[in-house]
Design a protein around this motif. Structure first.
Motif, PDB file in Angstrom:
ATOM      1  N   ALA A 191       0.829  -1.207   0.000  1.00  0.00           N
ATOM      2  CA  ALA A 191       0.000   0.000   0.000  1.00  0.00           C
ATOM      3  C   ALA A 191       0.862   1.256   0.000  1.00  0.00           C
ATOM      4  O   ALA A 191       0.531   2.259  -0.646  1.00  0.00           O
ATOM      5  N   HIS A 192       1.988   1.210   0.705  1.00  0.00           N
ATOM      6  CA  HIS A 192       2.892   2.357   0.738  1.00  0.00           C
ATOM      7  C   HIS A 192       3.626   2.526  -0.590  1.00  0.00           C
ATOM      8  O   HIS A 192       3.902   3.652  -1.024  1.00  0.00           O
ATOM      9  N   ALA A 193       3.939   1.409  -1.253  1.00  0.00           N
ATOM     10  CA  ALA A 193       4.711   1.467  -2.496  1.00  0.00           C
ATOM     11  C   ALA A 193       3.939   2.154  -3.613  1.00  0.00           C
ATOM     12  O   ALA A 193       4.546   2.782  -4.489  1.00  0.00           O
ATOM     13  N   VAL A 194       2.610   2.061  -3.604  1.00  0.00           N
ATOM     14  CA  VAL A 194       1.823   2.640  -4.697  1.00  0.00           C
ATOM     15  C   VAL A 194       1.963   4.162  -4.769  1.00  0.00           C
ATOM     16  O   VAL A 194       2.333   4.699  -5.825  1.00  0.00           O
ATOM     17  N   PRO A 195       1.677   4.925  -3.690  1.00  0.00           N
ATOM     18  CA  PRO A 195       1.859   6.379  -3.812  1.00  0.00           C
ATOM     19  C   PRO A 195       3.309   6.791  -4.035  1.00  0.00           C
ATOM     20  O   PRO A 195       3.580   7.751  -4.758  1.00  0.00           O
ATOM     21  N   LEU A 196       4.246   6.042  -3.425  1.00  0.00           N
ATOM     22  CA  LEU A 196       5.663   6.380  -3.598  1.00  0.00           C
ATOM     23  C   LEU A 196       6.096   6.221  -5.053  1.00  0.00           C
ATOM     24  O   LEU A 196       6.679   7.133  -5.644  1.00  0.00           O
ATOM     25  N   THR A 197       5.822   5.056  -5.643  1.00  0.00           N
ATOM     26  CA  THR A 197       6.231   4.822  -7.027  1.00  0.00           C
ATOM     27  C   THR A 197       5.441   5.689  -8.009  1.00  0.00           C
ATOM     28  O   THR A 197       5.956   6.073  -9.052  1.00  0.00           O
ATOM     29  N   LEU A 198       4.187   6.004  -7.646  1.00  0.00           N
ATOM     30  CA  LEU A 198       3.383   6.869  -8.523  1.00  0.00           C
ATOM     31  C   LEU A 198       3.952   8.278  -8.563  1.00  0.00           C
ATOM     32  O   LEU A 198       4.136   8.860  -9.648  1.00  0.00           O
ATOM     33  N   VAL A 199       4.250   8.841  -7.385  1.00  0.00           N
ATOM     34  CA  VAL A 199       4.819  10.194  -7.330  1.00  0.00           C
ATOM     35  C   VAL A 199       6.184  10.230  -8.018  1.00  0.00           C
ATOM     36  O   VAL A 199       6.466  11.119  -8.831  1.00  0.00           O
ATOM     37  N   ALA A 200       7.037   9.240  -7.699  1.00  0.00           N
ATOM     38  CA  ALA A 200       8.367   9.199  -8.317  1.00  0.00           C
ATOM     39  C   ALA A 200       8.259   8.988  -9.822  1.00  0.00           C
ATOM     40  O   ALA A 200       8.991   9.614 -10.604  1.00  0.00           O
ATOM     41  N   GLY A 201       7.339   8.111 -10.247  1.00  0.00           N
ATOM     42  CA  GLY A 201       7.157   7.847 -11.672  1.00  0.00           C
ATOM     43  C   GLY A 201       6.669   9.068 -12.427  1.00  0.00           C
ATOM     44  O   GLY A 201       7.158   9.389 -13.523  1.00  0.00           O
ATOM     45  N   LEU A 202       5.682   9.773 -11.862  1.00  0.00           N
ATOM     46  CA  LEU A 202       5.172  10.982 -12.511  1.00  0.00           C
ATOM     47  C   LEU A 202       6.248  12.070 -12.555  1.00  0.00           C
ATOM     48  O   LEU A 202       6.324  12.838 -13.517  1.00  0.00           O
ATOM     49  N   GLY A 203       7.077  12.113 -11.505  1.00  0.00           N
ATOM     50  CA  GLY A 203       8.184  13.068 -11.515  1.00  0.00           C
ATOM     51  C   GLY A 203       9.171  12.773 -12.627  1.00  0.00           C
ATOM     52  O   GLY A 203       9.630  13.677 -13.329  1.00  0.00           O
ATOM     53  N   HIS A 204       9.487  11.493 -12.814  1.00  0.00           N
ATOM     54  CA  HIS A 204      10.379  11.102 -13.909  1.00  0.00           C
ATOM     55  C   HIS A 204       9.725  11.380 -15.262  1.00  0.00           C
ATOM     56  O   HIS A 204      10.413  11.704 -16.234  1.00  0.00           O
ATOM     57  N   ALA A 205       8.387  11.240 -15.317  1.00  0.00           N
ATOM     58  CA  ALA A 205       7.681  11.566 -16.565  1.00  0.00           C
ATOM     59  C   ALA A 205       7.858  13.045 -16.903  1.00  0.00           C
ATOM     60  O   ALA A 205       8.053  13.413 -18.070  1.00  0.00           O
ATOM     61  N   GLY A 206       7.809  13.894 -15.858  1.00  0.00           N
ATOM     62  CA  GLY A 206       8.027  15.321 -16.074  1.00  0.00           C
ATOM     63  C   GLY A 206       9.444  15.629 -16.539  1.00  0.00           C
ATOM     64  O   GLY A 206       9.671  16.635 -17.223  1.00  0.00           O
ATOM     65  N   LEU A 207      10.381  14.735 -16.187  1.00  0.00           N
ATOM     66  CA  LEU A 207      11.771  14.902 -16.627  1.00  0.00           C
ATOM     67  C   LEU A 207      12.002  14.271 -17.999  1.00  0.00           C
ATOM     68  O   LEU A 207      13.118  14.322 -18.520  1.00  0.00           O
ATOM     69  N   GLY A 208      10.955  13.660 -18.563  1.00  0.00           N
ATOM     70  CA  GLY A 208      11.084  13.021 -19.873  1.00  0.00           C
ATOM     71  C   GLY A 208      11.700  11.644 -19.825  1.00  0.00           C
ATOM     72  O   GLY A 208      12.257  11.170 -20.823  1.00  0.00           O
ATOM     73  N   ASN A 209      11.602  10.963 -18.671  1.00  0.00           N
ATOM     74  CA  ASN A 209      12.259   9.669 -18.495  1.00  0.00           C
ATOM     75  C   ASN A 209      11.308   8.483 -18.605  1.00  0.00           C
ATOM     76  O   ASN A 209      11.581   7.419 -18.033  1.00  0.00           O
ATOM     77  N   ILE A 210      10.197   8.637 -19.311  1.00  0.00           N
ATOM     78  CA  ILE A 210       9.223   7.551 -19.459  1.00  0.00           C
ATOM     79  C   ILE A 210       9.092   7.173 -20.933  1.00  0.00           C
ATOM     80  O   ILE A 210       8.933   8.042 -21.790  1.00  0.00           O
ATOM     81  N   ASP A 211       9.157   5.880 -21.211  1.00  0.00           N
ATOM     82  CA  ASP A 211       8.859   5.361 -22.545  1.00  0.00           C
ATOM     83  C   ASP A 211       7.469   4.737 -22.458  1.00  0.00           C
ATOM     84  O   ASP A 211       7.301   3.621 -21.982  1.00  0.00           O
TER      85      ASP A 211
END
Length: 258
Positions: A191-211
């Motif tokens: 349950a804790h991993a979901v918001p953590l990875t979501l926030v970190a993932g969206l942050g990386h998306a803002g940096l252009g690091n998502i394929d």
């Protein structure tokens, strides 16, 4: 390559379904092996983890296996730490190659620690239970502070490497809360991993690091893989699966560090 990515997602999902660990620990090194840049591999894997683990939250919540108070304490440390780490990455004036080297070496170190946590999980749990009295004598306020600090550590490691939320987080909770049932601690960490990875993932998306195309292929394989693996869980002895997984992670970690 699309079929290869789908099959990779299927294999990793199957292992996660059988063992409960190994998602980011396996997926990110696999993506690096296929030539995906470290920053893109980490960013894509973070959103991949957030989506796949969201289903696990529903199941664990249904069976009352989540301690939402502990989840909140962990998130209180990890989410701000993830945001701060992303801010540093965004404002760190360095070339892409240097950033990739930093992420690869941090990832290698995290894989080593994860492998150790997997191998000695039972010994760590027994140690925590033997010394449960020491933990129980701590005030709730001190225990809460330690939990938040654990969240801070996980937030930095997960944002930089996309791994650690599962194996490392669960072992840390074992040490802090040795009398809480294992299945409840596992559900809490998911349950804790979901918001953590979501926030970190969206942050990386803002940096252009998502394929995004790669992410879709991985999910096409991993979702059925997790379903199949969870139903076959117990078919292979845990004493065989976990050491094999730990050895593989240690080898990959050594290669990344060296």
């Amino acid at each position: 390559m699309e079929l290869v990515y789908v099959l990779s997602g299927l294999a990793v999902g199957f292992i996660v379904g059988m063992t409960g660990v190994g998602g980011g620990s396996l997926m990110t090194p696999i993506l690096l092996f296929f030539g995906v840049s470290p920053t893109t591999a980490v960013g894509t894997d973070l959103l991949y983890a957030a989506i796949t683990k969201a289903g696990g939250v529903v199941v664990h919540h249904k069976h009352r296996n989540i301690d939402w108070r502990l989840t909140g304490r962990l998130a209180l440390g990890s989410v701000p730490a993830a945001i701060l780490t992303l801010w540093v990455l965004h404002h760190l004036h360095t070339d892409v190659q240097a950033m990739n080297v930093l992420i690869k070496r941090t990832l290698g170190f995290a894989l080593f620690v994860t492998a150790i946590a997997i191998i000695f999980k039972q010994q760590l749990l027994k140690f925590a239970q033997r010394h449960a009295g020491d933990w129980l004598q701590m005030s709730d306020r001190k225990l809460a502070v330690l939990t938040v600090l654990t969240g801070v550590t996980l937030g930095v490691i997960v944002t930089l490497t996309s791994i650690g939320a599962g194996a490392l987080g669960t072992v840390a909770l074992f040490m802090l809360y040795p009398l809480i049932p294992t299945v409840r601690l596992v559900g809490t960490e998911i349950a804790h991993a979901v918001p953590l990875t979501l926030v970190a993932g969206l942050g990386h998306a803002g940096l252009g690091n998502i394929d995004w195309h790669l992410l879709g292929n991985l999910l096409c394989g991993s979702l059925p893989g997790i379903y199949i693996g969870s139903h076959l869980s117990g078919g292979v002895p845990d004493k065989v699966l976990r050491p094999a997984l730990a050895i593989m992670l240690a080898i990959v970690g050594a290669k990344l560090v060296v």
